[in-house]
Every structure is written in C-alpha cells, then in structure tokens.
Design an enzyme around this catalytic site. Sequence first.
Site, PDB file in Angstrom:
ATOM      1  N   LYS A   1       1.885  -4.150  -5.589  1.00 21.59           N
ATOM      2  CA  LYS A   1       2.800  -3.918  -6.951  1.00 21.59           C
ATOM      3  C   LYS A   1       4.526  -4.957  -6.532  1.00 21.59           C
ATOM      4  O   LYS A   1       4.786  -4.814  -7.119  1.00 21.59           O
ATOM      5  CB  LYS A   1       3.321  -2.695  -6.475  1.00 21.59           C
ATOM      6  CG  LYS A   1       2.149  -2.082  -6.959  1.00 21.59           C
ATOM      7  CD  LYS A   1       1.973   0.048  -7.379  1.00 21.59           C
ATOM      8  CE  LYS A   1       1.431   0.687  -8.201  1.00 21.59           C
ATOM      9  NZ  LYS A   1       0.414   0.511  -7.583  1.00 21.59           N
TER      10      LYS A   1
ATOM     11  N   SER B   1      -6.569  -4.831  -3.971  1.00 22.24           N
ATOM     12  CA  SER B   1      -5.384  -4.411  -4.076  1.00 22.24           C
ATOM     13  C   SER B   1      -4.572  -3.743  -3.488  1.00 22.24           C
ATOM     14  O   SER B   1      -3.054  -4.029  -3.489  1.00 22.24           O
ATOM     15  CB  SER B   1      -5.297  -3.143  -5.540  1.00 22.24           C
ATOM     16  OG  SER B   1      -5.796  -2.163  -5.069  1.00 22.24           O
TER      17      SER B   1
ATOM     18  N   GLU C   1      10.026   4.460 -12.039  1.00 25.30           N
ATOM     19  CA  GLU C   1       8.988   5.429 -12.097  1.00 25.30           C
ATOM     20  C   GLU C   1       8.323   5.688 -10.787  1.00 25.30           C
ATOM     21  O   GLU C   1       7.421   4.087 -10.126  1.00 25.30           O
ATOM     22  CB  GLU C   1       8.614   5.982 -13.037  1.00 25.30           C
ATOM     23  CG  GLU C   1       6.938   5.478 -13.418  1.00 25.30           C
ATOM     24  CD  GLU C   1       7.002   3.403 -13.365  1.00 25.30           C
ATOM     25  OE1 GLU C   1       8.236   3.382 -13.742  1.00 25.30           O
ATOM     26  OE2 GLU C   1       6.599   2.929 -13.069  1.00 25.30           O
TER      27      GLU C   1
HETATM   28  C1  PLP Z   1      -0.793   1.269  -8.022  1.00 24.76           C
HETATM   29  C2  PLP Z   1      -1.718   0.730  -7.414  1.00 24.76           C
HETATM   30  C3  PLP Z   1      -2.774   0.463  -8.113  1.00 24.76           C
HETATM   31  C4  PLP Z   1      -3.350   0.868  -9.309  1.00 24.76           C
HETATM   32  O1  PLP Z   1      -2.119   0.312 -10.495  1.00 24.76           O
HETATM   33  P1  PLP Z   1      -2.757  -0.860 -11.549  1.00 24.76           P
HETATM   34  O2  PLP Z   1      -1.469  -1.397 -12.491  1.00 24.76           O
HETATM   35  O3  PLP Z   1      -3.432  -0.349 -11.971  1.00 24.76           O
HETATM   36  O4  PLP Z   1      -3.304  -2.285 -10.574  1.00 24.76           O
HETATM   37  C5  PLP Z   1      -4.341   0.230  -7.544  1.00 24.76           C
HETATM   38  N1  PLP Z   1      -4.574   0.049  -6.172  1.00 24.76           N
HETATM   39  C6  PLP Z   1      -3.280   0.212  -5.003  1.00 24.76           C
HETATM   40  C7  PLP Z   1      -3.349  -0.664  -3.790  1.00 24.76           C
HETATM   41  C8  PLP Z   1      -1.794   0.714  -5.889  1.00 24.76           C
HETATM   42  O5  PLP Z   1      -1.294   0.911  -5.247  1.00 24.76           O
END
Ligand code: PLP
Length: 398
Positions: free
Chosen positions: A94, A380, A116
């Site tokens: 993020k 992610s 948000e």
């Molecule tokens: C917020 C988040 C997501 C999901 O958000 P996307 O916009 O679909 O990438 C996925 N993995 C993690 C670790 C997150 O914090």
Amino acid sequence: MKTMNLTENKVNKAYFGEYGGCFVPPILESKLNHLQLKFDELRKDQNFNKEYINYLKNYVGRPSPLYFAKNLSKLTGNKIYLKREDLNHTGAHKINNTIGQILVAKSMGAQEIIAETGAGQHGVASATAAALMGMKCKIFMGKVDTERQALNVVRMQLLGAEVITTHLGNGTLKDAVDAALGYYIENPDSYYLLGSAVGPHPYPQMVKFFQSIIGKEIKEQFYKLEKKLPDAIIACVGGGSNAIGAFAEFLNHDEVMLLGAEGGGTMLTAGNHAATLTLGKKMIFQGANSLCLANENGEASGSYSIAAGLDYPGIGPEHAHLKETKRATYYPISDKEAIDAYKLLSRTEGIIPAIESAHAVALALKTMNNKNKKIVINVSGRGDKDVDRLDQSVIKQN
Ligand SMILES: *Cc1c(COP(=O)(O)O)cnc(C)c1O
C-alpha cells in the site's frame, strides 16, 4: 449522480471496456477533472518520477526481492518465486500508492489529505506518507473496524493522523469510503488519497500507475534469473491494486497467465464471501461502473472474508474488464484454504504472509500442482497482523 461530461479522448481513458467511468455529483466532477489533468501532467514529468522513485528506494526499501522459494517449489512441483512486498516499509504494497499520491497532493497545493480505511492498513500507510511530508491527515474508519483494529488506530494517531469514526451503515470499509467522500465534497482544499484501484476515474488509473512498480521489478528480476517471462503471475484481489500492479507490465504478453484470488469466505452464499468477480453483478458503485455484490433488489450488499483487505463488495473496473475478456482468471479461495496456506508458507519458507496474500499462495497450490511451471506469487504483505485473529489451536495443528 451522473457521469462526467467527458470529451471522447478522456472517455477512452476513463473506461476499461465498458467498466469504469466517473459517476459522481457535479461538485466532485470538477475536482476529479482537475486531478486527472494534474496527474496526466505529473506522470510524464521527469522530476516528479525521480522524486517518487527516490522515496521508493530510500524510504520504502525498493526494489523488493524476488525470492526463489525452493521448499515450496519442491512441494508443489513447480518453480515458485515470491515477490516480497511484505518487506516494504509498513509491511505491504500500500505504501507504493500512498507515497505516489501524496506527491500528487503536494504538487496540487492540498492543505490536508484524507483517506478511508478498513482494517487500518491503508490508514497507516496514508498517515505514514503524511508524516513524511509534514501534511495534515484525517482517516475515516467505520465504528466496528475501529474496535476490531484498535492497534492500528493507535498507530495512526502516533503518526499524527486524526482518526474519525463513522457511524454510518455497518461501520466497515464501505461506510468509511462514503464518509470520506462526503468530507471531500465539503472541503475543497483536501486531497482524497484512495487506497485501491477502485472508485471514479482517475483513481483506478492512478493507483495502477503507482503500483505498476511491482510488475516492472518482477519482469526485470525474473528475466535476470530465468531469461524469459514467468508462465504465471498470481495475486490476491481485494479492490485489486496489488494484483493490477503485478499484472500491468504483462497485460500485452498473452503467454503469461494472470490469476487472481478473491476472498471466498466460509461459503459462496450471500453475506458469507467477498467473491465479487465470481458472483458480482454489473452496477454503478462508489463512483464507477464495475461488478459488485448485490442483493435481490440490485443494491450493493455486504461481504465477508477472514482477510480484512479482501472484505469489500466492489472491485476495480479493470479487473472486471480483464475477467470479461478472459485475459485474467479469478478464483474464490475459502478462509480455510487461506489459513492452510498461511501456515504452509510460514513453515516451508519461514515467511509469514498476510492472510490476504495467503489467498494467492492457496490459489497456486490449488491450480498449479505439479505443472512444472515458473510462477510468481505476489506476497502483498506480512502476516504478523493476523496472528491474533486466528484461533491459536488452528495455528498449532499440523
Ligand atoms: C489492503 C491489502 C490487500 C488488498 O488490497 P488490493 O487493493 O486488492 O491490493 C491485499 N493484501 C494486503 C497485505 C493488504 O494490506
């Protein structure tokens, strides 16, 4: 609500096939028009890009490694590489987006940024970027979420942000977006830092631009190691920002399979999942035409996933388009499959993934067993945040 009065050229940019657009009240229309013009200018500006890349390198810690997971590879009969977004500052992808957008906000002369948040991940990444730039920051969060995610509320406050609790609706992410949009309309000097590749144009395009660094690095790193492109890229899909960032560089390479894992929850019945691409209906939701989970009356309905980051009834418009054109394929992954993958990656590679990212790992296990393919899984984020929410007896079981 109506669509923006766009010229032909801008209409093309605002849509992915039939999905996307900018369905907002007139007062927001002019703000977003201005934002779009500014972003178009900045994305081509060398100094802007230099500053962005400099922060990614020295503050976020990029490039994140592309790690060959030899134990997981052996176990699944493939060659699996992990893109380590979990190693970024603040522990997830993020921050790529919040750093990019705060530089946009700064160059637009914004006085404060607002955002948000659901689980608090985007709130923390926004508060971090605001602290870095010395900007005021307000984070909108549903009442239920502030209670479930008390630690992240403290983090945001520590970083100097004001956390505003909204009592709208169910007190979750969807309501936080509505509250932030309401504030944005009334405060012309604020900049709305949206956290995923969703919402009205130009957000899906802008968030994709800032997250594309993931796929650009994958391409370069993978080529160095394998002298080819990956056979498949797998990512989890909430609003769709880490997935579109990982996919973007490969959209024109048809030989690269693109796979997305959505929150399958406990079962695929109303209110028990977040599988928007699998079961959503075409509708206008939070500023864009895309797919969305809906009730019998065609209104946006609630979602559920064990992964807070995937627990959202909408989806970014480009993913709806990629699904329709079959360029990418999306599968629901159940809570249980995700927990199993969370434990498996922890034990085989010593990497505790975010429970969101564990959905992508589970999808690899489910669809790629013994295929002898060269695969990249986008991790992610990191998973320490999820330990408390999982039943301790489940964690100890083999
Ligand atoms: C917020 C988040 C997501 C999901 O958000 P996307 O916009 O679909 O990438 C996925 N993995 C993690 C670790 C997150 O914090």
